[in-house]
Design a protein around this motif. Structure first.
Motif, mmCIF file in Angstrom:
data_model
loop_
_atom_site.group_PDB
_atom_site.id
_atom_site.type_symbol
_atom_site.label_atom_id
_atom_site.label_comp_id
_atom_site.label_asym_id
_atom_site.label_seq_id
_atom_site.Cartn_x
_atom_site.Cartn_y
_atom_site.Cartn_z
ATOM 1 N N GLU A 1 9.239 5.792 6.312
ATOM 2 C CA GLU A 1 9.903 6.974 6.338
ATOM 3 C C GLU A 1 10.225 7.135 7.938
ATOM 4 N N ARG B 1 1.703 -4.959 -4.871
ATOM 5 C CA ARG B 1 1.147 -4.168 -3.931
ATOM 6 C C ARG B 1 0.721 -4.523 -2.556
ATOM 7 N N PHE C 1 6.252 2.832 -9.252
ATOM 8 C CA PHE C 1 5.627 2.118 -8.097
ATOM 9 C C PHE C 1 6.014 2.285 -6.808
ATOM 10 N N GLY C 2 6.822 3.014 -6.574
ATOM 11 C CA GLY C 2 7.639 3.450 -5.078
ATOM 12 C C GLY C 2 7.039 5.173 -5.124
ATOM 13 N N ARG D 1 7.884 10.112 -1.978
ATOM 14 C CA ARG D 1 7.455 11.415 -1.399
ATOM 15 C C ARG D 1 7.910 11.578 -0.041
ATOM 16 N N ARG E 1 2.936 -2.037 1.026
ATOM 17 C CA ARG E 1 1.646 -1.413 1.208
ATOM 18 C C ARG E 1 1.659 -0.152 1.507
ATOM 19 N N ARG E 2 1.036 0.862 0.995
ATOM 20 C CA ARG E 2 0.909 2.132 1.173
ATOM 21 C C ARG E 2 1.033 2.540 2.747
ATOM 22 N N ASP E 3 0.493 1.948 3.571
ATOM 23 C CA ASP E 3 0.510 2.469 4.937
ATOM 24 C C ASP E 3 1.773 2.084 5.784
ATOM 25 N N ASP E 4 2.793 1.373 4.774
ATOM 26 C CA ASP E 4 3.936 0.882 5.229
ATOM 27 C C ASP E 4 5.118 2.362 5.375
ATOM 28 N N VAL E 5 4.391 3.206 4.333
ATOM 29 C CA VAL E 5 5.376 4.389 4.279
ATOM 30 C C VAL E 5 5.359 5.187 5.469
ATOM 31 N N TYR F 1 4.937 6.821 -3.394
ATOM 32 C CA TYR F 1 4.629 7.214 -2.137
ATOM 33 C C TYR F 1 5.686 7.121 -1.291
ATOM 34 N N ILE F 2 6.537 6.165 -1.580
ATOM 35 C CA ILE F 2 8.037 6.015 -0.946
ATOM 36 C C ILE F 2 8.919 7.209 -1.208
#
Ligand code: HEM
Length: 449
Positions: free
Chosen positions: A150, A137, A401-402, A407, A141-145, A404-405
């Protein structure tokens, strides 16, 4: 308040029973009209269809929501002593929540894939699981999405569609290249031809999650793919270290953690984690994109509304169409777990079911997403559902694990198609999903003006 509530509950249950009774007629009809010579072949072919699967689950939810334990191993690729099917939303969630009672089974195959070690999807809720997920994690990182993943997916999907003159074979030309680019450009797994990465990841995924029969030929191919993939990751790690390049991608961050002495981040640990992510990312995103597109093409009204939202640049609404379409045919209709001890599902209710140790419990996420006791108007295509209604990529400890990716990337892959005028299936079999018997889309051609 009490009276309207009582009436609503009564009507929902009545509809559920009526839906179950209708399925009693619809399923034999679907079987009789399915392709195949014998009854068993016709049965198998009918249940390949998501509509027949949904009707089967509708019948089960109405009359036998938690099946008796059948002393037969339907999943032959992992040790177990029998099978139970769980179909109601509450019970599916219960199974996926009770990790200590219903364990993930993938460990032996994960070890075969990595050449020794376990990967966190194959682990129970242990300190090692927490260590590896936490490390990854920090790297993914979540903010990489929004910042990296994206834009990468959107840019590539737009370019791939723009390069086509009115016709595209979606899996090889769009839905596989995009997640593969995420693996090379964002994860940092470089050094293999993209076509190899797609093939290896799909073989390993099929071996781990879709190999119901325990097919020895598939095992050989998947383990060959795993060995090749391990060598490529080893080489990518060695090359990055030798060059001294400090790239801010997932591999680069893993190496920073290694330099800081984080446990679990030696070269082997990094390789094990990366191979798990490669397997998780490529075939799943491709299959999800293809199946969502297929379901939208099935529904003219929903399709027109998706097209409109894409033209309007309303990304949130467009994405809602994609996820709702995927609800009707998610990439996996069930998630399997094995009972770690004698236990009970839905204890204290009329549908309570005792589960012997080592029973394989098939928790149907597809069925849960159509349970009228939980989901409002489940048979309707709606774009205003709360996100919690969806179980598209697992639930609970091992939920994807992915997530958010997914979405961000699934809509990004499909949107450029929906801005093309007159998007439609190609005529004949080319316009139907062709899996070549692998359960993963190999070809699916769509056209536009
Ligand atoms: C539409 C695309 C995807 C779908 C449908 C999907 C589906 C799933 C499902 C159903 C699970 C739970 C398995 C179980 O509980 O037995 C899962 C877990 C997992 N997925 Fe995905 N996945 C997708 C994309 C991805 C991507 C892009 C990655 C990598 C970034 C990924 C990595 C993982 C990992 C590592 C786990 C294990 C999580 C854990 O054990 O804590 N998946 N996925």
């Amino acid at each position: 308040m009490i009276v309207p509530n009582f009436v609503t509950v009564f009507v929902v249950r009545l509809r559920m029973t009526a839906g179950g009774l209708a399925a009693l007629y619809q399923i034999p009809m679907a079987v009789l009209s399915a392709k195949g010579s014998g009854l068993m072949e016709k049965f198998a072919s009918a249940f390949q269809e998501p509509l027949t699967q949904r009707r089967g689950f509708r019948l089960a939810r109405a009359f036998l929501p938690n099946s008796p334990v059948i002393p037969k191993r339907f999943i032959k690729s992992y040790p177990n002593t029998g099978t139970a099917l769980v179909t109601r939303h509450d019970d599916v969630i219960e199974v996926l929540d009770r990790n200590a009672d219903f364990e993930v089974v993938y460990e032996p195959k994960m070890r075969a894939i990595t050449g020794g070690e376990n990967f966190f999807l194959g682990m129970q809720d242990t300190a090692l699981y927490a260590r590896d997920v936490s490390n990854m994690r920090l790297a993914v990182r979540r903010d990489d999405v929004a910042a990296i993943v994206e834009p990468l997916a959107r840019g590539l999907a737009e370019k791939l569609v723009a390069g086509k003159a009115g016709r595209i074979d979606v899996p090889p030309e769009l839905s596989l290249p995009v997640p593969t680019a995420i693996v090379t450009d964002y994860f940092g797994v470089t050094g293999a031809p993209e076509s190899d990465l797609m093939e290896w990841a799909t073989l390993m995924f099929r071996y781990l999650f879709a190999d119901i029969e325990g097919d020895p030929a598939l095992e050989r191919e998947a383990l060959g793919a795993a060995a090749a993939c391990r060598s490529v990751i080893d080489a990518a790690i060695a090359k990055r270290k030798a060059s001294g390049e400090t790239k801010d991608d997932v591999l680069g961050r893993c190496l920073v953690m290694q330099a800081a002495g984080l446990p679990g981040m030696d070269d082997l640990g990094i390789r094990n984690n990366l191979i798990g992510l490669v397997i998780g990312a490529i075939p799943t995103i491709s299959k999800g994109a293809v199946q969502a597109l297929d379901q939208l093409l099935e529904r003219p009204e929903a399709f027109a509304s998706a097209e409109q939202s894409a033209h309007d640049g309303n990304d949130t609404l467009f994405a809602a169409h994609v996820f709702e379409a995927l609800r009707f045919n998610p990439i996996n209709p069930i998630i399997f777990r094995r009972a770690a001890r004698v236990t009970k599902i839905a204890a204290g209710s009329f549908r309570a079911r005792k589960i012997p140790k080592d029973t394989m419990v098939l928790a149907s996420n597809l069925s849960a997403m159509f349970d009228p006791l939980k989901i409002e108007s489940p048979e309707s295509f709606r774009t205003d559902r709360p996100w919690g209604d969806y179980i598209l990529w697992g639930y609970g400890l091992h939920g994807c694990f992915g997530a958010y990716i997914n979405r961000a990337v699934l809509p990004a892959i499909l949107k450029p198609l929906f801005t093309k005028p007159g998007l439609r299936r190609a005529a004949g079999t080319a316009g139907q999903i062709d899996t070549g018997g692998t359960q993963f889309p190999k070809h699916f051609v769509v056209e536009w003006e």
